[in-house]
Design a protein around this motif. Structure first.
Motif, PDB file in Angstrom:
ATOM      1  N   GLY A  51       0.901  -1.201  -0.051  1.00  0.00           N
ATOM      2  CA  GLY A  51      -0.032  -0.134  -0.176  1.00  0.00           C
ATOM      3  C   GLY A  51       0.770   1.169   0.014  1.00  0.00           C
ATOM      4  O   GLY A  51       2.247   0.979  -0.221  1.00  0.00           O
ATOM      5  N   ILE A  52       0.275   2.274  -0.011  1.00  0.00           N
ATOM      6  CA  ILE A  52       0.895   3.514   0.099  1.00  0.00           C
ATOM      7  C   ILE A  52       0.065   4.560   1.238  1.00  0.00           C
ATOM      8  O   ILE A  52      -0.997   4.212   1.468  1.00  0.00           O
ATOM      9  CB  ILE A  52       0.923   4.436  -1.460  1.00  0.00           C
ATOM     10  CG1 ILE A  52      -0.391   4.820  -1.786  1.00  0.00           C
ATOM     11  CG2 ILE A  52       1.801   3.493  -2.138  1.00  0.00           C
ATOM     12  CD1 ILE A  52      -0.482   5.180  -2.978  1.00  0.00           C
ATOM     13  N   SER A  53       0.872   5.440   1.609  1.00  0.00           N
ATOM     14  CA  SER A  53       0.255   6.509   2.733  1.00  0.00           C
ATOM     15  C   SER A  53       0.386   7.718   2.127  1.00  0.00           C
ATOM     16  O   SER A  53       1.542   8.254   1.619  1.00  0.00           O
ATOM     17  CB  SER A  53       1.252   6.481   3.915  1.00  0.00           C
ATOM     18  OG  SER A  53       0.979   5.106   4.752  1.00  0.00           O
ATOM     19  N   ILE A  54      -0.624   8.504   2.135  1.00  0.00           N
ATOM     20  CA  ILE A  54      -0.927   9.904   1.440  1.00  0.00           C
ATOM     21  C   ILE A  54      -1.120  10.941   2.577  1.00  0.00           C
ATOM     22  O   ILE A  54      -2.224  10.505   3.267  1.00  0.00           O
ATOM     23  CB  ILE A  54      -1.971   9.838   0.557  1.00  0.00           C
ATOM     24  CG1 ILE A  54      -1.774   8.741  -0.504  1.00  0.00           C
ATOM     25  CG2 ILE A  54      -2.215  11.277  -0.244  1.00  0.00           C
ATOM     26  CD1 ILE A  54      -3.058   8.552  -1.377  1.00  0.00           C
ATOM     27  N   ILE A  99      -4.145  -6.131  -5.283  1.00  0.00           N
ATOM     28  CA  ILE A  99      -3.011  -7.065  -5.689  1.00  0.00           C
ATOM     29  C   ILE A  99      -1.761  -6.053  -5.270  1.00  0.00           C
ATOM     30  O   ILE A  99      -1.586  -5.121  -5.552  1.00  0.00           O
ATOM     31  CB  ILE A  99      -2.861  -7.458  -7.059  1.00  0.00           C
ATOM     32  CG1 ILE A  99      -4.170  -8.465  -7.458  1.00  0.00           C
ATOM     33  CG2 ILE A  99      -1.654  -8.237  -7.383  1.00  0.00           C
ATOM     34  CD1 ILE A  99      -4.234  -8.765  -8.808  1.00  0.00           C
ATOM     35  N   PRO A 100      -0.655  -6.544  -4.521  1.00  0.00           N
ATOM     36  CA  PRO A 100       0.227  -5.737  -4.199  1.00  0.00           C
ATOM     37  C   PRO A 100       1.194  -5.137  -5.392  1.00  0.00           C
ATOM     38  O   PRO A 100       1.063  -5.924  -6.381  1.00  0.00           O
ATOM     39  CB  PRO A 100       1.439  -6.509  -3.501  1.00  0.00           C
ATOM     40  CG  PRO A 100       0.457  -7.819  -2.881  1.00  0.00           C
ATOM     41  CD  PRO A 100      -0.525  -7.983  -3.988  1.00  0.00           C
ATOM     42  N   PHE A 101       1.598  -3.812  -5.103  1.00  0.00           N
ATOM     43  CA  PHE A 101       2.322  -3.282  -6.011  1.00  0.00           C
ATOM     44  C   PHE A 101       3.355  -4.083  -6.801  1.00  0.00           C
ATOM     45  O   PHE A 101       4.135  -4.850  -6.172  1.00  0.00           O
ATOM     46  CB  PHE A 101       2.884  -1.812  -5.831  1.00  0.00           C
ATOM     47  CG  PHE A 101       1.740  -0.781  -5.249  1.00  0.00           C
ATOM     48  CD1 PHE A 101       0.893  -0.265  -6.303  1.00  0.00           C
ATOM     49  CD2 PHE A 101       1.545  -0.532  -3.836  1.00  0.00           C
ATOM     50  CE1 PHE A 101      -0.036   0.537  -5.885  1.00  0.00           C
ATOM     51  CE2 PHE A 101       0.590   0.468  -3.737  1.00  0.00           C
ATOM     52  CZ  PHE A 101      -0.272   0.944  -4.610  1.00  0.00           C
ATOM     53  N   MET A 157       3.780 -17.734  -5.249  1.00  0.00           N
ATOM     54  CA  MET A 157       3.613 -17.271  -6.428  1.00  0.00           C
ATOM     55  C   MET A 157       2.247 -16.437  -6.657  1.00  0.00           C
ATOM     56  O   MET A 157       1.309 -16.451  -5.743  1.00  0.00           O
ATOM     57  CB  MET A 157       3.626 -18.515  -7.369  1.00  0.00           C
ATOM     58  CG  MET A 157       4.822 -19.365  -7.384  1.00  0.00           C
ATOM     59  SD  MET A 157       6.315 -18.287  -7.860  1.00  0.00           S
ATOM     60  CE  MET A 157       6.141 -17.994  -9.668  1.00  0.00           C
ATOM     61  N   ARG A 158       2.259 -15.658  -7.767  1.00  0.00           N
ATOM     62  CA  ARG A 158       0.941 -15.059  -8.029  1.00  0.00           C
ATOM     63  C   ARG A 158      -0.090 -15.782  -8.570  1.00  0.00           C
ATOM     64  O   ARG A 158       0.249 -16.841  -9.386  1.00  0.00           O
ATOM     65  CB  ARG A 158       1.503 -13.839  -9.063  1.00  0.00           C
ATOM     66  CG  ARG A 158      -0.017 -12.923  -9.279  1.00  0.00           C
ATOM     67  CD  ARG A 158       0.726 -11.858  -9.922  1.00  0.00           C
ATOM     68  NE  ARG A 158       1.651 -10.655  -9.258  1.00  0.00           N
ATOM     69  CZ  ARG A 158       2.253  -9.876  -9.789  1.00  0.00           C
ATOM     70  NH1 ARG A 158       1.971  -9.374 -10.929  1.00  0.00           N
ATOM     71  NH2 ARG A 158       3.167  -9.303  -9.007  1.00  0.00           N
ATOM     72  N   GLN A 236       5.771 -10.971  -5.511  1.00  0.00           N
ATOM     73  CA  GLN A 236       6.310  -9.807  -5.505  1.00  0.00           C
ATOM     74  C   GLN A 236       6.831  -9.207  -7.011  1.00  0.00           C
ATOM     75  O   GLN A 236       7.287  -8.244  -7.179  1.00  0.00           O
ATOM     76  CB  GLN A 236       7.756  -9.764  -4.663  1.00  0.00           C
ATOM     77  CG  GLN A 236       7.572 -10.172  -3.462  1.00  0.00           C
ATOM     78  CD  GLN A 236       8.882 -10.301  -2.359  1.00  0.00           C
ATOM     79  OE1 GLN A 236       9.641  -9.471  -2.632  1.00  0.00           O
ATOM     80  NE2 GLN A 236       9.008 -11.326  -1.901  1.00  0.00           N
ATOM     81  N   GLY A 237       6.436 -10.003  -8.083  1.00  0.00           N
ATOM     82  CA  GLY A 237       6.795  -9.457  -9.423  1.00  0.00           C
ATOM     83  C   GLY A 237       8.063 -10.060  -9.952  1.00  0.00           C
ATOM     84  O   GLY A 237       8.038 -10.045 -11.234  1.00  0.00           O
TER      85      GLY A 237
END
Length: 373
Positions: A51-54, A99-101, A157-158, A236-237
């Motif tokens: 996630g992100i914090s704004i 889905i995680p970044f 895995m994804r 994680q990509g």
């Protein structure tokens, strides 16, 4: 007197310098903290950007009820918003995508048509990749009524990717379609490191319409190659280092249930940590092997330990946590244990219910006795 004065003067200067340094460091920390409060930051969990914090200062004019209508997070140069949830935190608004970044990509935060800021998800080290540890069954001759294939990865895995990255080739030329069930959600273990691929049961059972219309997924005497594509990402990509393949030939159908009475037990010695080795007359299901067996003492208590399957899943070893004590033991086998064709201890997977010799039984488990001397 002059010497004393000079010493005091030097002490004062040093104290002043020390206080100035402390004040400078404190100011720098406060400034960094303040700057951080004005930045959009990434929230991490288990090395995943979840996630992100704004900062609320970016959006202090927005009501909590309208966050999802006015805020959006998008990939750079993309107009489609990423699905996720917004929630108010302590001085921030937190966005968590479904889905995680993805590592190595950049994301932009928008307030209506105003660009608030951008975050870059650091790429993984090029050597930090998942691995496909094994494809099971491990043997290279498999019955034409094979029911399941297992893929065992080194880390989570994804999901929802198997139809895209798993291919089955026939005789190195023909790409087969409709072989595996497109199950959603897919059948992962809780850690998302082991995926179960089901070959279409409707095509395996001979009295069903899919079998009559399309035939069995595998056919005797033909060669097959399972291909797992390197571009399959983990959560994680990061992707696999290279394609992984498994070649095998289809042999005649397996129309017999596993028979524990034909198994061989190599008994351990008393006072040792030797393994109890159990040999079968055939390969059994990779996953169920470690789930359906247990060792029971004469008083009915379970013996704690660990199961490990052996070569071609025709052998399994039980390593006890503590040394063996002399006495009688039971190897308990749950009846749901299957062979490679899905035949379990009680019944055949593809059976003719009109035949008396193929009728199912109802016992929940079978037991084999052994002694430790």
């Amino acid at each position: 007197m002059i010497g004393i004065y000079n010493n005091r003067y030097q002490v004062v200067i040093r104290l002043y310098a020390l206080y100035s340094l402390i004040f400078f460091i404190a100011s720098l920390l406060i400034e960094c903290h303040s700057a951080k409060e004005k930045e959009i930051t990434i929230r991490w969990q288990n090395r995943r950007a979840i996630g992100i914090s704004i900062p609320k200062g970016f959006i202090d004019t927005i009501d909590a009820d309208s966050l999802e209508k006015q805020l959006s997070v998008r990939l750079t140069n993309q107009k489609t918003a990423i699905a996720g949830q917004y929630q108010l935190g302590d001085g921030t608004v937190i966005f968590e995508p479904l889905i995680p970044f993805t590592r190595g990509l950049r994301y932009v935060v928008w307030l209506n048509d105003k660009r608030l800021g951008e975050v870059s998800i650091p790429a993984l080290d090029s050597n930090d990749r998942p691995a496909l540890l094994g494809i099971y069954p491990s043997q290279d001759s498999l019955p034409e009524n094979l029911l399941k294939i297992y893929l065992h990865f080194s880390r989570p895995m994804r999901e929802r990717q198997s139809q895209k990255y798993v291919t089955l080739l026939k005789n190195n030329n023909d790409t087969l379609s409709g072989v595996f069930l497109d199950l959603q959600p897919e059948l992962w273990n809780p850690d998302r490191t082991i995926l179960t691929l089901w070959l279409d049961p409707g095509r395996i059972k001979r009295d069903l319409q899919p079998n009559k219309r399309l035939g069995a997924p595998l056919q005797t005497h033909n060669r097959y190659k399972l291909v797992v594509t390197a571009s399959w990402p983990d959560e994680q990509g990061a992707t696999l280092e290279k394609d992984v393949t498994k070649s095998f030939v289809a042999i005649q159908r397996d129309s017999l249930s596993p028979n524990p009475k034909k198994w061989t037990l190599l008994e351990p010695k008393s006072g040792s940590l030797q393994s109890l080795d159990v040999s079968f007359s055939e390969s059994l299901d990779y996953s169920l092997l470690t789930e359906t067996l247990s060792v029971i003492r004469e008083d009915g208590a379970n013996v704690p330990g660990r199961w490990q399957s052996g070569e071609e899943e025709k052998l399994i070893r039980f390593k006890p946590n503590n040394v063996w004590q002399s006495g009688r033991y039971k190897l308990r086998i749950e009846s749901r244990l299957e062979d490679l064709a899905g035949n379990n201890v009680n019944r055949l997977f593809d059976r003719d219910i009109t035949r008396k010799d193929q009728r199912a039984t109802s016992e929940s488990f079978t037991e084999l006795l052994f002694k430790v001397r």
